[in-house]
Design a protein around this motif. Sequence first.
Motif, mmCIF file in Angstrom:
data_model
loop_
_atom_site.group_PDB
_atom_site.id
_atom_site.type_symbol
_atom_site.label_atom_id
_atom_site.label_comp_id
_atom_site.label_asym_id
_atom_site.label_seq_id
_atom_site.Cartn_x
_atom_site.Cartn_y
_atom_site.Cartn_z
ATOM 1 N N ARG A 35 44.700 30.404 49.612
ATOM 2 C CA ARG A 35 43.542 30.836 48.824
ATOM 3 C C ARG A 35 43.925 30.790 47.355
ATOM 4 N NH1 ARG A 35 41.409 30.401 53.085
ATOM 5 N NH2 ARG A 35 40.505 31.997 54.384
ATOM 6 N N LEU A 36 42.959 30.497 46.505
ATOM 7 C CA LEU A 36 43.163 30.463 45.066
ATOM 8 C C LEU A 36 42.021 31.194 44.392
ATOM 9 C CD1 LEU A 36 44.395 29.233 42.399
ATOM 10 C CD2 LEU A 36 42.772 27.372 42.741
ATOM 11 N N TYR A 37 42.343 32.015 43.435
ATOM 12 C CA TYR A 37 41.294 32.635 42.635
ATOM 13 C C TYR A 37 41.737 32.710 41.187
ATOM 14 C CZ TYR A 37 43.973 36.975 43.042
ATOM 15 O OH TYR A 37 44.959 37.929 42.988
ATOM 16 N N THR A 46 45.773 32.523 40.628
ATOM 17 C CA THR A 46 46.681 33.115 41.593
ATOM 18 C C THR A 46 46.457 32.463 42.947
ATOM 19 O OG1 THR A 46 46.598 35.214 40.409
ATOM 20 C CG2 THR A 46 47.385 35.284 42.682
ATOM 21 N N VAL A 47 47.547 32.024 43.564
ATOM 22 C CA VAL A 47 47.495 31.426 44.896
ATOM 23 C C VAL A 47 48.070 32.435 45.885
ATOM 24 C CG1 VAL A 47 48.373 29.575 46.365
ATOM 25 C CG2 VAL A 47 47.731 29.090 44.017
ATOM 26 N N LEU A 48 47.347 32.665 46.975
ATOM 27 C CA LEU A 48 47.815 33.504 48.084
ATOM 28 C C LEU A 48 48.107 32.587 49.258
ATOM 29 C CD1 LEU A 48 45.090 36.296 47.882
ATOM 30 C CD2 LEU A 48 47.357 36.298 46.830
ATOM 31 N N TYR A 49 49.230 32.808 49.940
ATOM 32 C CA TYR A 49 49.635 31.917 51.023
ATOM 33 C C TYR A 49 50.452 32.678 52.053
ATOM 34 C CZ TYR A 49 53.677 31.895 47.897
ATOM 35 O OH TYR A 49 54.700 32.274 47.074
ATOM 36 N N ASP A 50 50.607 32.081 53.236
ATOM 37 C CA ASP A 50 51.423 32.672 54.295
ATOM 38 C C ASP A 50 52.897 32.611 53.913
ATOM 39 O OD1 ASP A 50 49.426 33.451 56.034
ATOM 40 O OD2 ASP A 50 49.453 31.566 57.150
ATOM 41 N N ALA A 51 53.673 33.545 54.451
ATOM 42 C CA ALA A 51 55.099 33.644 54.143
ATOM 43 C C ALA A 51 55.863 32.372 54.494
ATOM 44 C CB ALA A 51 55.704 34.842 54.869
ATOM 45 N N PRO A 75 61.067 32.662 47.637
ATOM 46 C CA PRO A 75 61.286 32.998 49.050
ATOM 47 C C PRO A 75 60.813 34.425 49.334
ATOM 48 C CG PRO A 75 63.255 32.015 48.096
ATOM 49 C CD PRO A 75 62.302 32.282 46.963
ATOM 50 N N GLY A 76 60.178 34.608 50.459
ATOM 51 C CA GLY A 76 59.690 35.929 50.858
ATOM 52 C C GLY A 76 58.394 36.346 50.192
ATOM 53 N N SER A 77 57.902 35.557 49.267
ATOM 54 C CA SER A 77 56.671 35.889 48.555
ATOM 55 C C SER A 77 55.468 35.288 49.268
ATOM 56 C CB SER A 77 56.736 35.360 47.126
ATOM 57 O OG SER A 77 55.546 35.661 46.433
ATOM 58 N N SER A 96 48.585 21.626 46.577
ATOM 59 C CA SER A 96 49.223 21.444 47.880
ATOM 60 C C SER A 96 50.465 22.313 47.952
ATOM 61 C CB SER A 96 49.570 19.969 48.126
ATOM 62 O OG SER A 96 50.554 19.532 47.216
ATOM 63 N N LEU A 97 50.692 22.870 49.132
ATOM 64 C CA LEU A 97 51.882 23.656 49.408
ATOM 65 C C LEU A 97 52.656 22.976 50.516
ATOM 66 C CD1 LEU A 97 50.137 25.778 47.909
ATOM 67 C CD2 LEU A 97 51.150 27.482 49.392
ATOM 68 N N GLN A 98 53.965 22.932 50.363
ATOM 69 C CA GLN A 98 54.841 22.376 51.380
ATOM 70 C C GLN A 98 55.902 23.421 51.691
ATOM 71 O OE1 GLN A 98 54.711 19.299 53.086
ATOM 72 N NE2 GLN A 98 56.154 20.450 54.313
ATOM 73 N N ALA A 99 55.996 23.807 52.956
ATOM 74 C CA ALA A 99 57.009 24.775 53.374
ATOM 75 C C ALA A 99 58.396 24.145 53.236
ATOM 76 C CB ALA A 99 56.752 25.213 54.814
#
Length: 115
Positions: A35-37, A46-51, A75-77, A96-99
């Motif tokens: 999510r981005l807002y 601000t980007v919200l993402y899974d751990a 890490p951990g955020s 784009s996010l890459q784990a």
Amino acid sequence: LEFRRVLFRSAKVGSPCDTLSAITDAGKSGGGLLRLYPNPGPGRGTVLYDAVYGGGLLRVCTATGQEVHRQVLNPGSQQAEVQPKEPLAPGVYSISLQAPNGGPGNRMKWVVTQP
């Protein structure tokens, strides 16, 4: 006609800067929360993402596939402030996010308005 030009110049499908797929496949491109807002917004947010993405990489790309911002996620955020060094021109971008270690990826569109 303009849509065809963007389609022709867009980055390779499936690449981190594949803006067209981020626009047309919203919510289908990867796993987990992204999510981005504010969105639309002024080119920072601000980007919200899974751990699972913590320690991974965040990229911002133009509609033509040019990377304009990159940052490593802590890490951990599960949250990051996206503030490109150069102001972004109004338009459509992809985030784009890459784990880490080849884990899952995800992307979404970002509409940048006048600051």
